[in-house]
Design a protein around this motif. Structure first.
Motif, PDB file in Angstrom:
ATOM      1  N   PRO A 269      21.140  -6.961  -2.392  1.00 25.43           N
ATOM      2  CA  PRO A 269      21.250  -6.094  -3.572  1.00 25.43           C
ATOM      3  C   PRO A 269      21.959  -4.766  -3.288  1.00 25.43           C
ATOM      4  N   ASN A 270      22.147  -4.438  -2.027  1.00 25.25           N
ATOM      5  CA  ASN A 270      22.810  -3.168  -1.721  1.00 25.25           C
ATOM      6  C   ASN A 270      24.330  -3.274  -1.727  1.00 25.25           C
ATOM      7  N   VAL A 271      24.840  -4.516  -1.675  1.00 28.20           N
ATOM      8  CA  VAL A 271      26.285  -4.716  -1.781  1.00 28.20           C
ATOM      9  C   VAL A 271      26.614  -4.904  -3.256  1.00 28.20           C
ATOM     10  N   PRO A 272      27.440  -4.066  -3.831  1.00 28.38           N
ATOM     11  CA  PRO A 272      27.677  -4.115  -5.288  1.00 28.38           C
ATOM     12  C   PRO A 272      28.063  -5.501  -5.788  1.00 28.38           C
ATOM     13  N   GLU A 273      29.011  -6.147  -5.088  1.00 31.22           N
ATOM     14  CA  GLU A 273      29.467  -7.477  -5.487  1.00 31.22           C
ATOM     15  C   GLU A 273      28.299  -8.446  -5.579  1.00 31.22           C
ATOM     16  N   GLN A 274      27.471  -8.410  -4.536  1.00 26.80           N
ATOM     17  CA  GLN A 274      26.366  -9.353  -4.444  1.00 26.80           C
ATOM     18  C   GLN A 274      25.239  -8.979  -5.389  1.00 26.80           C
ATOM     19  N   LYS A 275      25.117  -7.691  -5.618  1.00 31.32           N
ATOM     20  CA  LYS A 275      24.079  -7.223  -6.532  1.00 31.32           C
ATOM     21  C   LYS A 275      24.327  -7.812  -7.923  1.00 31.32           C
ATOM     22  N   GLU A 276      25.618  -7.878  -8.255  1.00 31.50           N
ATOM     23  CA  GLU A 276      25.979  -8.398  -9.567  1.00 31.50           C
ATOM     24  C   GLU A 276      25.507  -9.851  -9.727  1.00 31.50           C
ATOM     25  N   ILE A 277      25.719 -10.614  -8.661  1.00 31.64           N
ATOM     26  CA  ILE A 277      25.281 -12.019  -8.718  1.00 31.64           C
ATOM     27  C   ILE A 277      23.776 -12.091  -8.907  1.00 31.64           C
ATOM     28  N   LEU A 278      23.069 -11.310  -8.139  1.00 37.11           N
ATOM     29  CA  LEU A 278      21.604 -11.319  -8.236  1.00 37.11           C
ATOM     30  C   LEU A 278      21.144 -10.903  -9.625  1.00 37.11           C
ATOM     31  N   GLU A 279      21.812  -9.899 -10.170  1.00 41.95           N
ATOM     32  CA  GLU A 279      21.428  -9.422 -11.500  1.00 41.95           C
ATOM     33  C   GLU A 279      21.615 -10.499 -12.562  1.00 41.95           C
ATOM     34  N   LEU A 280      22.746 -11.199 -12.410  1.00 38.29           N
ATOM     35  CA  LEU A 280      23.004 -12.245 -13.393  1.00 38.29           C
ATOM     36  C   LEU A 280      21.928 -13.328 -13.347  1.00 38.29           C
ATOM     37  N   PHE A 281      21.369 -13.547 -12.143  1.00 35.59           N
ATOM     38  CA  PHE A 281      20.274 -14.504 -12.023  1.00 35.59           C
ATOM     39  C   PHE A 281      18.939 -13.885 -12.420  1.00 35.59           C
ATOM     40  N   GLY A 282      18.919 -12.597 -12.662  1.00 32.79           N
ATOM     41  CA  GLY A 282      17.654 -11.926 -12.974  1.00 32.79           C
ATOM     42  C   GLY A 282      16.759 -11.831 -11.752  1.00 32.79           C
ATOM     43  N   ALA A 283      17.366 -11.718 -10.587  1.00 34.70           N
ATOM     44  CA  ALA A 283      16.579 -11.687  -9.354  1.00 34.70           C
ATOM     45  C   ALA A 283      16.882 -10.408  -8.598  1.00 34.70           C
ATOM     46  N   SER A 284      15.934  -9.952  -7.780  1.00 34.09           N
ATOM     47  CA  SER A 284      16.285  -8.858  -6.900  1.00 34.09           C
ATOM     48  C   SER A 284      16.613  -9.411  -5.520  1.00 34.09           C
TER      49      SER A 284
END
Lengths: 308, 275, 564
Positions: A269-284
Motif C-alpha cells: 500500500p505504500n507504493v502508489p501504483e500498487q496502492k491503487e490496485i489494492l484500493e480497487l479490490f477494497g483491500a489494504s
C-alpha cells in the motif's frame, strides 16, 4: 439454392484464412502483443462488487503480474459465475478471483487447485440483513431473532454468492427458518446493489448482502437510511480468494504457484501504483490463505445443495 | 316484391338523409348530379385530366371509354370524392366536393356507391360482413362491432345477395369466392348502401366475357329498377354501347367525344383508339 | 318478381372457430392472471422514486471520453458477433429448413408416402435446440470449448439456426408447388428442380427473414454478455450489477443506434428489393413483390457489397478458434459433460409440473401485454396510417397538424425502439421497483421488451396493408373508427396473431432471464441448478422446457391454421 450456394461459397472462402490464422492471434482482441511464443497466464474474476471497475482493475493488475512473474498475463471478462467456474475447470482460466462458494466449486472440479491469497478483510467477512423501515422489523439481538422474519418477503443477491446468498441462508437455517417460511418465493436480485435498491423501494421487505458493499454505499451516501437499515450482522466467515489452476505449473514451472502467491502478497500500500490496485479490490493488503479455510463453506454448500 | 321493398327503403332513407344532411337530394330525372368545371388533374408531371367540363344528370347510364391511362379511373375517383382536382371544381349532388369539411364529404359520399375492377373487398371477412359494410355510414360503432361477432340485419344482406344471384354465399369467406362472385358481393354491398348513383371502375375487366355480360346486365337492371344513375368505365366498347345510353370517350386526359350511345360511330371509336 | 318466401342460408354456429380461439385466449389470460395471485397490493408506490432515478438518468448518460471508448469498442464487438452468428444460423437454417420441409421429401421420395412423417420428425427434433435459451447454450459450450469467441457465436447460432430452419421449411411448404412439379415431372433431379423453382420463388422472403434474424442476433448478443469477449451485453451486465444508471443509459443509446441502424437499413434494403415484410408468415401465397429493383440498382449493389464486406471483417474481428471444433480436447470435454449429465436424476420431477405452469402463466401474460400493446402502437408507428396522406388522415391537414402527426409517428417509433433495445432483465429490475415480486413483474418485463419487437413487426404489416379495400370503404363515407373495424382490422389481424403466436414461444424461453422477479418458474430452477453444477437434475429441467416448447408450438400451429 443459388443463394445458399453463394452463401456457402462465401463463408467457405471466408473461413479458410480465419481458420489458418486464428491460433496465432488468440490474444488479439485484448490487444496484448507481448510474448508471442509463451502462452499467457489467463486471469479472470467473478464480478460481484463494483464490477464496472474490473476493466481498469485488471489492466493494472495484469501489468503488475507481468512485471513480477515475467510471463504474459491476459484478462478474460466473464460475467457469469457458472461460466467462470467452468472456464477454470477446463483450464482456460489460470488464476481467478473467486467468491467463497464459487472458489470451492471450482477447486472441487479441478483436483490440485489451490486457494493462495485473500484480502485482509476476507478472513473475517460478514453479511448484513437489511430491512425496509416500513416493514417495522426491529434490529435483531441474536441469531434467533431471524425467526421474526417468517412471513416476510426476502431477496438474496446472486444464486452462488457467498455473502449474498449462501451464508445468509445458512444462518437462517441455523435459526430454524426455511425458505418456504417466507412470503412468496425468495428473490435473486443478481447483485448486492440491486438488493439494496429493491429493499429500499420496499419491493422486498428484507434483503441479505455483502457487508463491505453495504458500508461503502452508505459511506458514499447512496443509501437512503430513512427507508432501509441493517437489522442484523452475521457472524464472521471466509469469503473471496484467489484460486490458481495446477495446470499453470506445466507452462511456467513447478514453483509458479508460489511465485504468484508471493507477487500478490507483495502488493504494498505504500507504493502508489500498487496502492491503487489494492484500493480497487477494497483491500489494504493481500494475505495468504489455504484450502482448509473453506471447509465450513463447503459443508454449508453441500447442506444447502449448492455443491453436489 | 323485392323491387317495391327496395324502393320503399330507398324512399325512407332519402327522407331521413334529407333531414339530417340537408343535401338537396332530388330524384327528378334530368336533375344535374355531377358537374365538372374546368377540371385538371396532375400527378407529378403527368397530366391525367385536362380542362374537363362535364354534366351528368340523374337517371343516365354513362360509359367512360378510352384506352388505359386515358383518365377514366381518375375521373371516377374525382366523382366519388377520394381525389381532389388540382384545378377546377367537381360538384356532386349540388355541392362542390373540395369545399366540404371531412364530415360533409362523408355525408355526400353516402349517396355515391363505387365498385372496382379488383372488387376491393375485405378478403378475410365473411360475405355477410362485406355486404353489411354498406350500412357502415349510418351504423354506430357498437352495432358494427357487435355485428362482426353476431351478424345483424341478415334479411337485408340476404335480399341483396339474392338480387345479385348468390344467396347461398352469405356466410362464406370472401376470398373463397370466384372473381365473378366477388364482384356480385361488391354489387350487393352497393345495394345495401343504396346510393343515388353507382360509379363502377372497370367492373368487368377481370372477368371472362360471359361473366362480364352477366354483371353488366345486372348493373343495368339494378339502376333502372331503382332509378339510380350509373357511371361506368369500360374497356369494351361493345359493352358500353349495349348497356349504357351515353358514352364519353377520353383520350390522354381530354374528352374526345360525348354522345348518346346510338350516335357513336365507328369513326369516333377509331379516332379514340388510334395510335 | 317471384313471391317465394326468402330462403336464407342457415346461420353458422354462433361460436365459430375464430370466436372459439378468442375465448380460449381470454380464458388462458384470465387463468394466468389468477396465478398471479389476487393479492391486494400489486403496485409498490414507494418504489416510484427508484423508477424516477432510473428514468432521470436517461437525461445525463455517461459521455466521458474514457467510457465512450469502451462503449464504441463494445458496440463493434457486438455487431461482429451478431454478423458471425447470423451467418452461421442461416447456414444451419438453410440446410435444416430444406430437410424439414415436406415438399423436399415429396420431391426426393415421390412414391413412398413418407414425406409428412419424415418432415414432422425433423421439425420435432429442431424444437429441441429452440427450446433452450442462448444463455444455456453458452454455458454448455464453455464446458466443451472453454473461453473462446466460438462459444458466443455457437450459443446464438444453434438455437437461431433451428428457428430459421423452422421458418424456412414453412416458407418452402407454403410456396406454390406447380412450377416445382412441372420440372420434376420432366425428369429434373430434385435438387436442380428446387434451385429453379421453389428457392427463387421464396428467395425474397428468405432474405427478408435473414435480416430479421440479424436484428434478433444483436438483441441476443446484448443479453448474452458474450462470454469471455466483452461486448455491449457484458458492459450492460457490469453496469447493471452496480446500478450505474448513467453508464447504463450510454450503453442503451449504443443499443438504440445499433438496433435502429440495422432496423432501418434492413427495411430500406428490403423495400428496395421489393419484399416489404420480413416475416411473411401465415400468408397462403408468397408476397407479391411489388417493386422489383432494377438489376443494376447502384444503391442496392453498394449496400450488398458493404454487407458482404462486413462478413469477413466480422469473422476476422472475433478471431474464433475454429480448430477447437475438432480438437481432441473438445471431444474429451464433451465426454466429460456426457458423464456429468448421465443418468438424469428425477428428484425435481414432482416440482416440475407447477413450475411449468408458472412459466406458462408468465409467458401468456407477457405475450398478452406485448400483443395488445403492439397492436395499439403499430398504427401510430405506421407511416401510412395517421400520418399526413395516410389511410385514416383527413383531407385537410394544417401545418400544425402535420407537425403533430410526424411527432406522434417518431415518438411511437422511438418508444418501440427503446422497448426492444433495452434487454428484458433490465426491464425486470425496473418493473420490480414498482411492482411487488411475483409473476407479474416478470410478465411486464418480457411484455415490454416483446412489445417493442411486435409493435415494429406489426407496423410493417400495417404499412404493407392493401389500401384498396379501405379506400373503397372510405369512398362510401364511412367514419374512421368503422373504417378501422371493417377494413383495417380484418386485413391485419390474422398476421398480427401469427406474429403474436410466434413471439409467444420466444417468451416462454425468455422466462429464464428474468429470474430476479422472485417467480421464475422453470427458469429459476434452471439457474439454481446451473449455479450448483447439478447437471443431472438440469437435464430434467431442460426436458421440461422442451415439453413446453412442444406444447406452445402445437397450440400456436393449430391456432394459426385455424385463424388464417
Amino acid at each position: 439454392m443459388v443463394y445458399c450456394a453463394k452463401k456457402l461459397l462465401i463463408i467457405a472462402t471466408l473461413l479458410l484464412p480465419i481458420v489458418a490464422c486464428a491460433p496465432n492471434r488468440s490474444a488479439a482482441p485484448t490487444g496484448e502483443t507481448t510474448g508471442e511464443a509463451q502462452q499467457p497466464l489467463v486471469t479472470g474474476a467473478i464480478p460481484d462488487q463494483d464490477p464496472e471497475k474490473l476493466q481498469r482493475l485488471y489492466g493494472k493488475l495484469s501489468e503488475y503480474l507481468e512485471q513480477e512473474l515475467g510471463v504474459p498475463v491476459e484478462y478474460k471478462p466473464v460475467t457469469d459465475y457458472a461460466a467462470a467456474v467452468t472456464a477454470f475447470k477446463v483450464g482456460d482460466l489460470g488464476l481467478v478471483w473467486f467468491g467463497g462458494l464459487t472458489g470451492v466449486q471450482a477447486r472441487l472440479q479441478v483436483p490440485g487447485a489451490e486457494a493462495i491469497a485473500q484480502r485482509d478483510i476476507d478472513a473475517n467477512f460478514h453479511s448484513v440483513f437489511i430491512a425496509n423501515k416500513k416493514a417495522g422489523i426491529q434490529p435483531l439481538t441474536d441469531i434467533n431473532g431471524l425467526q421474526s422474519l417468517k412471513g416476510r418477503t426476502i431477496t438474496f443477491g446472486s444464486e452462488s454468492s457467498t455473502s449474498g446468498r449462501l451464508m445468509p441462508q445458512y444462518f437462517l437455517q441455523q435459526a430454524g427458518v426455511k425458505l418456504e417460511d417466507f412470503k412468496g418465493q425468495p428473490g435473486f436480485s443478481q447483485s448486492h446493489d440491486a438488493t439494496i435498491k429493491l429493499v429500499e423501494a420496499g419491493t422486498y421487505e428484507v434483503g441479505a448482502l455483502n457487508e463491505q458493499v453495504w458500508k461503502s454505499r452508505v459511506a458514499a451516501g447512496e443509501v437512503d437510511l430513512n427507508q432501509v437499515d441493517v437489522i442484523w450482522r452475521t457472524p464472521a466467515y471466509y469469503d473471496y480468494h484467489w484460486v490458481i489452476n495446477p495446470a499453470v505449473t506445466e507452462h511456467y514451472g513447478a514453483d509458479f504457484v508460489e511465485k504468484v502467491q508471493a507477487a500478490l502478497l507483495k502488493l504494498d500500500p505504500n507504493v502508489p501504483e500498487q496502492k491503487e490496485i489494492l484500493e480497487l479490490f477494497g483491500a489494504s493488503k493481500f494475505i495468504a490463505t489455504e484450502n482448509g479455510n473453506y471447509q465450513q463453506i463447503e459443508a454449508i454448500g453441500r447442506q444447502i445443495g449448492k455443491i453436489k | 316484391m323485392e323491387t317495391t321493398n327496395k324502393s320503399k327503403r330507398l324512399g325512407d332513407k332519402s327522407a331521413k338523409l334529407n333531414e339530417s344532411v340537408n343535401l338537396n337530394v332530388n330524384l327528378n330525372v334530368n336533375e344535374i348530379l355531377f358537374e365538372l368545371k374546368q377540371v385538371n388533374q396532375q400527378f407529378g408531371r403527368l397530366q391525367a385530366l385536362a380542362d374537363l367540363d362535364l354534366q351528368i344528370r340523374a337517371g343516365e347510364r354513362v360509359a367512360l371509354v378510352g384506352s388505359s391511362g386515358a383518365g377514366k379511373s381518375t375521373l371516377i375517383r374525382l366523382l366519388n370524392g377520394t381525389l381532389r382536382p388540382t384545378g377546377g371544381e367537381v360538384w356532386a349532388l349540388g355541392r362542390c366536393l373540395s369545399r366540404l369539411s371531412p364530415r360533409q364529404l362523408r355525408q355526400a359520399q353516402q349517396h355515391i356507391g363505387t365498385i372496382y375492377q379488383q372488387f376491393h373487398l375485405v378478403d378475410s371477412l365473411a360475405v355477410i360482413h362485406n355486404v353489411n359494410a354498406g350500412h357502415l355510414s349510418h351504423w354506430s360503432f357498437a352495432k358494427a362491432l357487435f355485428s362482426l361477432i353476431y351478424p345483424l340485419e341478415i334479411e337485408t344482406a340476404a335480399t341483396a345477395l339474392r338480387r345479385v344471384g348468390i344467396p347461398e354465399k352469405l356466410y362464406e369467406r370472401t376470398d373463397r369466392l370466384s372473381g365473378g362472385q366477388q364482384q356480385r358481393v361488391a354489387l350487393a354491398r352497393v345495394l345495401v348502401q343504396n346510393p343515388l348513383v353507382i360509379l363502377a371502375d372497370e367492373p368487368v375487366s377481370s372477368l371472362d366475357p360471359e361473366r362480364s355480360r352477366e354483371i353488366m346486365a345486372l348493373l343495368r337492371d339494378l339502376v333502372t329498377e331503382t332509378g339510380k344513375t350509373l357511371v361506368v368505365s369500360l374497356h369494351s366498347i361493345d359493352l358500353a354501347l349495349h348497356y349504357c345510353n351515353r358514352v364519353i370517350g377520353l383520350r390522354e386526359g381530354r374528352m374526345q367525344f360525348d354522345a348518346p350511345a346510338d350516335a357513336v360511330t365507328k369513326a369516333m371509336i377509331e379516332a379514340l383508339y388510334r395510335l | 318478381m317471384d313471391n317465394k318466401p326468402l330462403q336464407t342460408v342457415p346461420r353458422p354456429a354462433w361460436l365459430h372457430q375464430r370466436l372459439r380461439w378468442a375465448l380460449i385466449a381470454l380464458i388462458a389470460i384470465a387463468v394466468s392472471l389468477c396465478a398471479v395471485g389476487l393479492q391486494p397490493a400489486i403496485f409498490n408506490w414507494n418504489g416510484l422514486g427508484q423508477l424516477w432515478r432510473f428514468l432521470a438518468a436517461s437525461g445525463q448518460p455517461d459521455l466521458s471520453a474514457e467510457f465512450l471508448a469502451v462503449v464504441l469498442r463494445a458496440a463493434l464487438t457486438t455487431l461482429a458477433y451478431a454478423v458471425c452468428s447470423t451467418c452461421l444460423s442461416l447456414l444451419i437454417g438453410a440446410v435444416g429448413g430444406l430437410l424439414a420441409s415436406e415438399v423436399w421429401w415429396l420431391a426426393v421420395l415421390p412414391h413412398q408416402n413418407l414425406h409428412r412423417s419424415i418432415s414432422s420428425t425433423i421439425r420435432m427434433i429442431l424444437a429441441i435446440p429452440r427450446a433452450i435459451h442462448e444463455l444455456i447454450w453458452g454455458l454448455f459450450f464453455v464446458n466443451i470449448l472453454g473461453l473462446d469467441p466460438l462459444v458466443a457465436i455457437l450459443a446464438i447460432a444453434i438455437p437461431y439456426g433451428a428457428i430459421v430452419a423452422k421458418v424456412f421449411s414453412e416458407l418452402l411448404d407454403e410456396t406454390p408447388r406447380q412450377p416445382l412439379f412441372a420440372l420434376l415431372n420432366s425428369g429434373v433431379p430434385a435438387a436442380n428442380a428446387f434451385i429453379y423453382s421453389l428457392i427463387p420463388q421464396a428467395f425474397l422472403n428468405f432474405v427478408s427473414y435473414a435480416f430479421y434474424r440479424f436484428e434478433c442476433s444483436i438483441r441476443s448478443a446484448a443479453v448474452l454478455g458474450i462470454i469471455g469477449a466483452g461486448g455491449l451485453g457484458y458492459e450492460i451486465l457490469l453496469s447493471l450489477q452496480s446500478l450505474r444508471y448513467h453508464q447504463l443509459w450510454t450503453l442503451f443509446l449504443a443499443l438504440f443506434v445499433l438496433n435502429g441502424a440495422v432496423d432501418w437499413g434492413s427495411a430500406w434494403l428490403r423495400h428496395r428489393l421489393g419484399s416489404p415484410t420480413r416475416l411473411d408468415l401465415n400468408l397462403r401465397r408468397p408476397t407479391r413483390s411489388r417493386k422489383q429493383s432494377k438489376p443494376g440498382d447502384p444503391l442496392v449493389l453498394g449496400a450488398g457489397i458493404g454487407l458482404l464486406a462486413l462478413i469477413p471483417f466480422s469473422f476476422w474481428y472475433v478471431a474464433a478458434d475454429w480448430t477447437k471444433l475438432w480438437s481432441p480436447r473438445t471431444a474429451t470435454l464433451l465426454a466429460e459433460v456426457g458423464q456429468a449429465i448421465w443418468p438424469p436424476r428425477l428428484e425435481t420431477l414432482p416440482q416440475l409440473g407447477p413450475l411449468l405452469l408458472q412459466t406458462l402463466a408468465m409467458s401468456i401474460l407477457a405475450i398478452a401485454i406485448a400483443g395488445m400493446g403492439g397492436v395499439l402502437l403499430a398504427f401510430p408507428a405506421a407511416r401510412n396510417f395517421w400520418s399526413p396522406n395516410g389511410l385514416l388522415a383527413g383531407h385537410t391537414t394544417s401545418g400544425l397538424g402535420r407537425i403533430w402527426a410526424w411527432t406522434r409517428l417518431l415518438l411511437t417509433r422511438a418508444f418501440l425502439l427503446m422497448a426492444r433495445a433495452i434487454p428484458a432483465p433490465i426491464w425486470a429490475l425496473v418493473a420490480l421497483f414498482v411492482l411487488f415480486p411475483g409473476i407479474l413483474p416478470g410478465a411486464v418485463a418480457l411484455g415490454i421488451h416483446n412489445l417493442g419487437i411486435l409493435g415494429r413487426l406489426m407496423a410493417e404489416v400495417v404499412e404493407d396493408l392493401d389500401p384498396r379495400p379501405v379506400v373503397a370503404l372510405k369512398a362510401q363515407g364511412v367514419t374512421a373508427p368503422l373504417l378501422f373495424l371493417y377494413g383495417v382490422l380484418p386485413l391485419t389481424l390474422t398476421r398480427f396473431l401469427a406474429y403474436i403466436l410466434y413471439r409467444w414461444e420466444v417468451c416462454t424461453r425468455e422466462t429464464v432471464i428474468v429470474g430476479l422477479v422472485g417467480a421464475g418458474g422453470l427458469g429459476r430452477l434452471l439457474t439454481e441448478q446451473l449455479s450448483s453444477f447439478d447437471y443431472q437434475n438440469l437435464l430434467v429441467t431442460l426436458a421440461g422446457f422442451v415439453v413446453l416448447t412442444f406444447v406452445v408450438d402445437w397450440i400456436s400451429g393449430t391456432a394459426r391454421r385455424a385463424l388464417r
